[in-house]
Design a protein around this motif. Sequence first.
Motif, short mmCIF file in Angstrom:
data_model
loop_
_atom_site.label_atom_id
_atom_site.label_comp_id
_atom_site.label_asym_id
_atom_site.label_seq_id
_atom_site.Cartn_x
_atom_site.Cartn_y
_atom_site.Cartn_z
N GLN A 117 0.82 -1.22 0.00
CA GLN A 117 0.00 0.00 0.00
C GLN A 117 0.86 1.27 0.00
O GLN A 117 0.51 2.25 -0.63
CB GLN A 117 -0.95 -0.02 1.20
CG GLN A 117 -2.03 -1.04 1.07
CD GLN A 117 -3.21 -0.78 2.02
OE1 GLN A 117 -4.32 -1.15 1.72
NE2 GLN A 117 -2.95 -0.14 3.14
N GLY A 253 -5.08 1.01 -6.58
CA GLY A 253 -5.72 -0.08 -5.85
C GLY A 253 -6.33 0.43 -4.58
O GLY A 253 -6.02 1.54 -4.14
N PRO A 254 -7.24 -0.34 -3.97
CA PRO A 254 -7.85 0.13 -2.73
C PRO A 254 -6.84 0.25 -1.60
O PRO A 254 -5.92 -0.56 -1.51
CB PRO A 254 -8.90 -0.95 -2.42
CG PRO A 254 -8.52 -2.13 -3.23
CD PRO A 254 -7.73 -1.65 -4.39
N LEU A 255 -7.02 1.27 -0.80
CA LEU A 255 -6.11 1.47 0.34
C LEU A 255 -6.93 1.37 1.63
O LEU A 255 -7.99 1.98 1.73
CB LEU A 255 -5.46 2.86 0.26
CG LEU A 255 -4.65 3.14 -1.01
CD1 LEU A 255 -4.21 4.59 -1.05
CD2 LEU A 255 -3.44 2.23 -1.09
N ILE A 256 -6.43 0.58 2.55
CA ILE A 256 -7.15 0.44 3.82
C ILE A 256 -6.19 0.71 4.97
O ILE A 256 -4.97 0.64 4.80
CB ILE A 256 -7.76 -0.97 3.97
CG1 ILE A 256 -6.69 -2.06 3.75
CG2 ILE A 256 -8.92 -1.17 3.04
CD1 ILE A 256 -7.14 -3.44 4.10
N VAL B 222 -10.87 -6.44 -8.24
CA VAL B 222 -10.36 -5.06 -8.19
C VAL B 222 -10.52 -4.51 -6.78
O VAL B 222 -9.64 -3.84 -6.25
CB VAL B 222 -11.11 -4.17 -9.22
CG1 VAL B 222 -10.85 -2.69 -8.98
CG2 VAL B 222 -10.69 -4.56 -10.63
N CYS B 223 -11.65 -4.82 -6.16
CA CYS B 223 -11.92 -4.29 -4.82
C CYS B 223 -11.21 -5.09 -3.73
O CYS B 223 -10.94 -4.57 -2.65
CB CYS B 223 -13.42 -4.26 -4.55
SG CYS B 223 -14.27 -3.15 -5.65
N TYR B 227 -3.26 -8.57 -2.15
CA TYR B 227 -2.54 -8.07 -0.98
C TYR B 227 -3.48 -7.80 0.20
O TYR B 227 -3.04 -7.76 1.34
CB TYR B 227 -1.69 -6.84 -1.33
CG TYR B 227 -2.45 -5.58 -1.75
CD1 TYR B 227 -2.96 -4.71 -0.82
CD2 TYR B 227 -2.63 -5.29 -3.09
CE1 TYR B 227 -3.64 -3.56 -1.20
CE2 TYR B 227 -3.30 -4.15 -3.49
CZ TYR B 227 -3.81 -3.29 -2.54
OH TYR B 227 -4.48 -2.16 -2.94
N ILE B 228 -4.76 -7.63 -0.09
CA ILE B 228 -5.71 -7.46 1.03
C ILE B 228 -6.14 -8.84 1.55
O ILE B 228 -6.36 -9.02 2.74
CB ILE B 228 -6.93 -6.62 0.57
CG1 ILE B 228 -6.47 -5.16 0.40
CG2 ILE B 228 -8.08 -6.71 1.57
CD1 ILE B 228 -7.55 -4.18 0.04
N PRO B 236 -9.91 -4.39 9.56
CA PRO B 236 -9.77 -3.15 8.77
C PRO B 236 -10.73 -3.06 7.57
O PRO B 236 -10.87 -2.01 6.98
CB PRO B 236 -8.32 -3.19 8.27
CG PRO B 236 -7.63 -4.16 9.13
CD PRO B 236 -8.64 -5.13 9.60
N GLU B 241 -14.50 -1.24 3.41
CA GLU B 241 -13.57 -0.16 3.05
C GLU B 241 -12.99 -0.29 1.63
O GLU B 241 -12.86 0.72 0.93
CB GLU B 241 -12.43 -0.04 4.07
CG GLU B 241 -12.81 0.61 5.38
CD GLU B 241 -13.44 -0.35 6.37
OE1 GLU B 241 -13.80 -1.47 5.96
OE2 GLU B 241 -13.61 0.02 7.54
N PRO B 242 -12.62 -1.51 1.18
CA PRO B 242 -12.01 -1.58 -0.16
C PRO B 242 -12.95 -1.13 -1.28
O PRO B 242 -12.50 -0.88 -2.39
CB PRO B 242 -11.67 -3.07 -0.32
CG PRO B 242 -11.58 -3.60 1.06
CD PRO B 242 -12.59 -2.83 1.84
N ASN B 245 -13.33 3.47 -2.57
CA ASN B 245 -12.71 4.19 -3.67
C ASN B 245 -13.45 3.91 -4.98
O ASN B 245 -13.67 4.81 -5.79
CB ASN B 245 -11.24 3.78 -3.77
CG ASN B 245 -10.47 4.68 -4.68
OD1 ASN B 245 -10.22 4.31 -5.82
ND2 ASN B 245 -10.14 5.87 -4.23
#
Lengths: 460, 311
Positions: A117, A253-256, B222-223, B227-228, B236, B241-242, B245
């Motif tokens: 991130q 990319g999404p940031l959390i 994509v969401c 890495y998540i 989190p 949250e993802p 955006n």
Amino acid sequence: MQESNHKLSLKQVLLRSLIMITISTIVGLISLTAGLHENKQILATSIFALVISATLLFWNFRLAIAFIGIAIILAGNVISLEQLISSAELDIILFLVGMMTLIGVLKDLGLFTWIIQQIISMKRMTGHLFIIVVTLMSALMACLVDEVTSIVFMLALVFQVCDTLKVNPTPFVIISVVGTNIGSSGTMLGNPIGVLIGTKAGLSFMSFMITAFPIMLISLLGALTVILIWYKKDINLLTDRLIARRKMQLGLGPLIKISYQKSLIILIVAILLISLHHVFEQRLGIAKNTLLIVAPLAISGILMIWKNERARHYIESEVEWWTLLFFMMLFAVAGSLEKTGVTQQIAENFVDTFGTNPVILTPVVLFITAAGSAFVDNIVFVAAFIPVVKEIGEPSLWWALLFGGCFGGNITLIGSTANIVAIGMIEKRYRKHITFKEWFKFGIVIGIITCIIACILILI
Amino acid sequence: MSIDESYCPKLSTLFTPENIEIIEENRNIDDITLKLLKNLAVSYGIGNVSNIFESFCNSQLHNNPIRISNHTLAFSFRLGTITRVQLAIAVSANGIDTGLKEKRSDIHVLIVIAAPKNRPDLSLKAEMAVRAVFNNKAILNSILSCNNKLCIWRAIADINELLPQFIKAGDIMTEALHVLNETNTLFDAVNLFISSKQLHIPVVDVENELIGEVNANELMKVCLPRYILWLDDIKPIVNFEPFYNMLEHEENTWLTEIMTHDIAMVQYEDYAMQAGIAMVKKDVQYAYVLNNRKLVGIITMEHFLNKILRK
């Protein structure tokens, strides 16, 4: 070739088996002319050749063939069971188990997510900056964790960026692998051959930091220069896409929000303990490198108590038991060469041929190891060479072995575990195959340049 | 019918004048179907008609006849008792009571296609040939004007319609009902996913050429990138949250964000089997049918299996 053996036809299996047995037999016969006359020596040499050919021809069956090789060695009374256990390098295996468990916990805690991130949220990212970050991060992560973990998480970053920007990921995958292989030579943690060489040569973590790390860094800069020139077109395309995306106010990319602090502290403490092992060992009067092995195990133990509900997962899924068992078998087979006096004989022949001058021996060892590691698992080559280097007793040869083993991995797409993992990942994700030629034409340039740099720096 | 793959028999060889029934009195579709099956049983020995008819009445096929044209329906029977494809045809100038939504006067021809169970191609080929004949209004009128069986058989035989050599992808495709345009946004795609209940939608350009596909799986990827997914503790992201955006920018995000080009495609003129192969190769449940690059239809796995294994 170390590709999957799942799709091999019966004809291919038979042909490859025949080649493997022929190689093993020829090596056995050649060993007769190399001054090896005892049956035990010839059997040990043939079995070692069998295991090497297995990694080349039957990548997925390498453990099975190593098991069979060990069985023959024991049944043939080449070495005893006690000698087998002492040759299996349990200390190195335990070190790797500890490190793999530790990495599993860090992944769970979000350390790698946070690092990715941080990179994708960088303002004013350009193609050049991305390449520099990817190369340096790949090398640094390989130094701190290990080459496989590094490549897995760096490719997650590469795929994220390439998918979002709709660019061909192949050049960036190759760049990341190159960075990882070079970086893996920087510390004892980067590559299993690092810890193998370290324990055999009696080198500490700090010895690596003083000698190997700067050489790795300079070689990496040399490689980075080549990368920036070689992949200019792809890098420029990346820059264009990044600018276009920024104009649309879209991220990569999404940031959390992740509470990464705990995982970062764990990593720092682990690295500190490992890096200071020599100091503690001297203070406490403990045998050399004992704390190096103990530190990851102790930290992993504590973490497994803390995250007890996931402890079984870490041990069962995060530890690469297949690879570790292969290492044990391989070390034992290599040990049988030492126990039967084969390596002493090879060392004598080696010295007879090349003399004892380190200026000649260092490049010879480095380039032989690099060429061998390009086609066979580097640990196989290093395990074979260690007793020889030990016999010769020239300190610079340990470093030649390390850099040859790590940098040679960049030459072909089967040169190291990181390469194979990367190819697997790109094939799975994009159903895309990187050709041998595509890799080799860049890999050979990087391999030669970095090996020359390392060779010069070792001799200096 | 054990034909050589390259041998294409004439449609009129699949039945004789004896297999044609001219219906004059008011009969419903079930009675006529039974009559045609009995006719085939007498001529070719297709097995126990009562059992065949009973299982037909209990099956989905009973209420879903094959619509050959506006005035012609057909039922296809896959029978383990025969080795040749055979037809029986009922013609009614007054119209057949189908019991379906059509008016009685709409349907004038009912065809029973009996084909060997293990040769799905034969029933489909027969269906294609029948479709070519009975879709022609002039031919249909000439058949309806006949007052005897031989006249009807000749009217069909004179056309010299052959069974096709193979089934084309275009023969078994259906219309692609939901399509997105390249100028649509992520917002439109999400709306269409929800309104159409379809999680994969083809994207075409202004010339109707297929340029890719958007699918919900890509949207989720994509969401929720890899890495998540590494996180063990999902605190989190428990408040989605993802997706923040994506939602913030969905109205000005191009479809390319979730578009994939790795899709199963076949040409209209390709073998229908090619669609099955493309779906398996790409590990998807549908294949798009193209005429050159233009999107002309879709073959879903369900439709493909139904056509080949059941219908």
